[in-house]
Design a protein around this motif. Structure first.
Motif, PDB file in Angstrom:
ATOM      1  N   UNK A  47       0.823  -1.214   0.000  1.00  0.00           N
ATOM      2  CA  UNK A  47       0.000   0.000   0.000  1.00  0.00           C
ATOM      3  C   UNK A  47       0.857   1.265   0.000  1.00  0.00           C
ATOM      4  N   UNK A  48       1.903   1.279   0.849  1.00  0.00           N
ATOM      5  CA  UNK A  48       2.778   2.461   0.925  1.00  0.00           C
ATOM      6  C   UNK A  48       3.470   2.704  -0.419  1.00  0.00           C
ATOM      7  N   UNK A  49       3.980   1.605  -0.981  1.00  0.00           N
ATOM      8  CA  UNK A  49       4.716   1.761  -2.254  1.00  0.00           C
ATOM      9  C   UNK A  49       3.757   2.174  -3.373  1.00  0.00           C
ATOM     10  N   UNK A  50       2.511   1.698  -3.294  1.00  0.00           N
ATOM     11  CA  UNK A  50       1.513   2.091  -4.304  1.00  0.00           C
ATOM     12  C   UNK A  50       1.245   3.591  -4.217  1.00  0.00           C
ATOM     13  N   UNK A  51       1.123   4.088  -2.986  1.00  0.00           N
ATOM     14  CA  UNK A  51       0.859   5.523  -2.805  1.00  0.00           C
ATOM     15  C   UNK A  51       2.043   6.336  -3.336  1.00  0.00           C
ATOM     16  N   UNK A  52       3.273   5.876  -3.020  1.00  0.00           N
ATOM     17  CA  UNK A  52       4.458   6.602  -3.505  1.00  0.00           C
ATOM     18  C   UNK A  52       4.520   6.579  -5.038  1.00  0.00           C
ATOM     19  N   UNK A  53       4.093   5.457  -5.618  1.00  0.00           N
ATOM     20  CA  UNK A  53       4.081   5.361  -7.088  1.00  0.00           C
ATOM     21  C   UNK A  53       3.069   6.342  -7.674  1.00  0.00           C
ATOM     22  N   UNK A  54       1.902   6.399  -7.034  1.00  0.00           N
ATOM     23  CA  UNK A  54       0.862   7.330  -7.487  1.00  0.00           C
ATOM     24  C   UNK A  54       1.375   8.772  -7.429  1.00  0.00           C
ATOM     25  N   UNK A  55       2.028   9.112  -6.316  1.00  0.00           N
ATOM     26  CA  UNK A  55       2.538  10.489  -6.145  1.00  0.00           C
ATOM     27  C   UNK A  55       3.529  10.828  -7.263  1.00  0.00           C
ATOM     28  N   UNK A  56       4.461   9.881  -7.533  1.00  0.00           N
ATOM     29  CA  UNK A  56       5.457  10.159  -8.580  1.00  0.00           C
ATOM     30  C   UNK A  56       4.809  10.179  -9.965  1.00  0.00           C
ATOM     31  N   UNK A  57       3.761   9.375 -10.130  1.00  0.00           N
ATOM     32  CA  UNK A  57       3.046   9.393 -11.409  1.00  0.00           C
ATOM     33  C   UNK A  57       2.418  10.753 -11.665  1.00  0.00           C
ATOM     34  N   UNK A  58       1.868  11.332 -10.603  1.00  0.00           N
ATOM     35  CA  UNK A  58       1.224  12.643 -10.748  1.00  0.00           C
ATOM     36  C   UNK A  58       2.287  13.731 -10.946  1.00  0.00           C
ATOM     37  N   UNK A  59       3.401  13.594 -10.200  1.00  0.00           N
ATOM     38  CA  UNK A  59       4.464  14.609 -10.338  1.00  0.00           C
ATOM     39  C   UNK A  59       5.084  14.578 -11.734  1.00  0.00           C
ATOM     40  N   UNK A  60       5.171  13.373 -12.298  1.00  0.00           N
ATOM     41  CA  UNK A  60       5.659  13.270 -13.679  1.00  0.00           C
ATOM     42  C   UNK A  60       7.160  13.095 -13.840  1.00  0.00           C
ATOM     43  N   UNK A  61       7.889  12.829 -12.724  1.00  0.00           N
ATOM     44  CA  UNK A  61       9.334  12.556 -12.827  1.00  0.00           C
ATOM     45  C   UNK A  61       9.482  11.060 -13.143  1.00  0.00           C
ATOM     46  N   UNK A  62       9.821  10.734 -14.386  1.00  0.00           N
ATOM     47  CA  UNK A  62       9.799   9.319 -14.788  1.00  0.00           C
ATOM     48  C   UNK A  62      10.894   8.495 -14.108  1.00  0.00           C
ATOM     49  N   UNK A  63      12.029   9.128 -13.733  1.00  0.00           N
ATOM     50  CA  UNK A  63      13.075   8.378 -13.008  1.00  0.00           C
ATOM     51  C   UNK A  63      12.536   7.904 -11.660  1.00  0.00           C
ATOM     52  N   UNK A  64      11.901   8.839 -10.949  1.00  0.00           N
ATOM     53  CA  UNK A  64      11.356   8.491  -9.623  1.00  0.00           C
ATOM     54  C   UNK A  64      10.175   7.525  -9.764  1.00  0.00           C
ATOM     55  N   UNK A  65       9.367   7.717 -10.817  1.00  0.00           N
ATOM     56  CA  UNK A  65       8.237   6.818 -11.048  1.00  0.00           C
ATOM     57  C   UNK A  65       8.743   5.394 -11.304  1.00  0.00           C
ATOM     58  N   UNK A  66       9.839   5.278 -12.048  1.00  0.00           N
ATOM     59  CA  UNK A  66      10.417   3.952 -12.319  1.00  0.00           C
ATOM     60  C   UNK A  66      10.919   3.318 -11.016  1.00  0.00           C
TER      61      UNK A  66
END
Ligand SMILES: N=c1c2ncn([C@@H]3O[C@H](COP(=O)(O)OP(=O)(O)OP(=O)(O)O)[C@@H](O)[C@H]3O)c2ncn1[C@@H]1O[C@H](COP(=O)(O)O)[C@@H](O)[C@H]1O
Length: 120
Positions: A47-66
């Motif tokens: 759940x935590x990692x999913x939330x962090x993924x969502x946040x990076x997805x919205x921010x749009x930094x593809x390195x962090x999203x990866x």
């Protein structure tokens, strides 16, 4: 050294490593530590990692999203292993959905739900 051409086979290899960590020393293996902490803790990490993924997805930094996506997939694979779910079952479900539009699938699900209500 990461292989830039690595494909989805990486998930199968990781699954095997995760299975090999069952019963391993939690001081030596993070996966063994997760298994020792139990299903609820593993699920919480997903759940935590999913939330962090969502946040990076919205921010749009593809390195962090990866990076966050990799953390999410690792923890999801640990959850599957702890629950005794073979990833092949998930892949088979995805494969079975190939060629079926999500919109059509959703309509069929609603129709099945209505048929189930009528039967009850
Ligand atoms: N892919 C991963 C992977 N991704 C993330 N992590 C670890 O997950 C942890 C996440 O840290 P957090 O602080 O979020 O979580 P936490 O340490 O549980 O702390 P709390 O949430 O409880 O505060 C870090 O220690 C990361 O190193 C991973 N640990 C292992 N793997 C793979 O699993 C293999 C086996 O690892 P071991 O089981 O450690 O040998 C490795 O070779 C990798 O291929």
């Amino acid at each position: 050294m990461p292989d830039p051409a690595a494909g989805a086979g990486v998930l199968d290899a990781l699954h095997q490593v995760i299975l090999s960590r069952r019963g391993a020393d939690p001081d030596q293996s993070h996966t063994a530590r997760l298994f020792a902490r139990g299903r609820a803790k593993i699920a919480q990490k997903v759940g935590e990692e999913a939330v962090e993924t969502v946040i990076e997805g919205i921010r749009g930094d593809t390195d962090k999203l990866a990076e966050e996506s990799a953390d999410l997939l690792y923890h999801l694979l640990v959850l599957w292993a702890d629950a005794g779910l073979d990833p092949a079952r998930v892949y088979a479900i995805l494969d079975g959905r190939r060629g079926t539009s999500g919109i059509v699938e959703k309509k069929n699900r609603k129709l099945k739900g209505k048929a189930g209500e009528a039967d009850a």
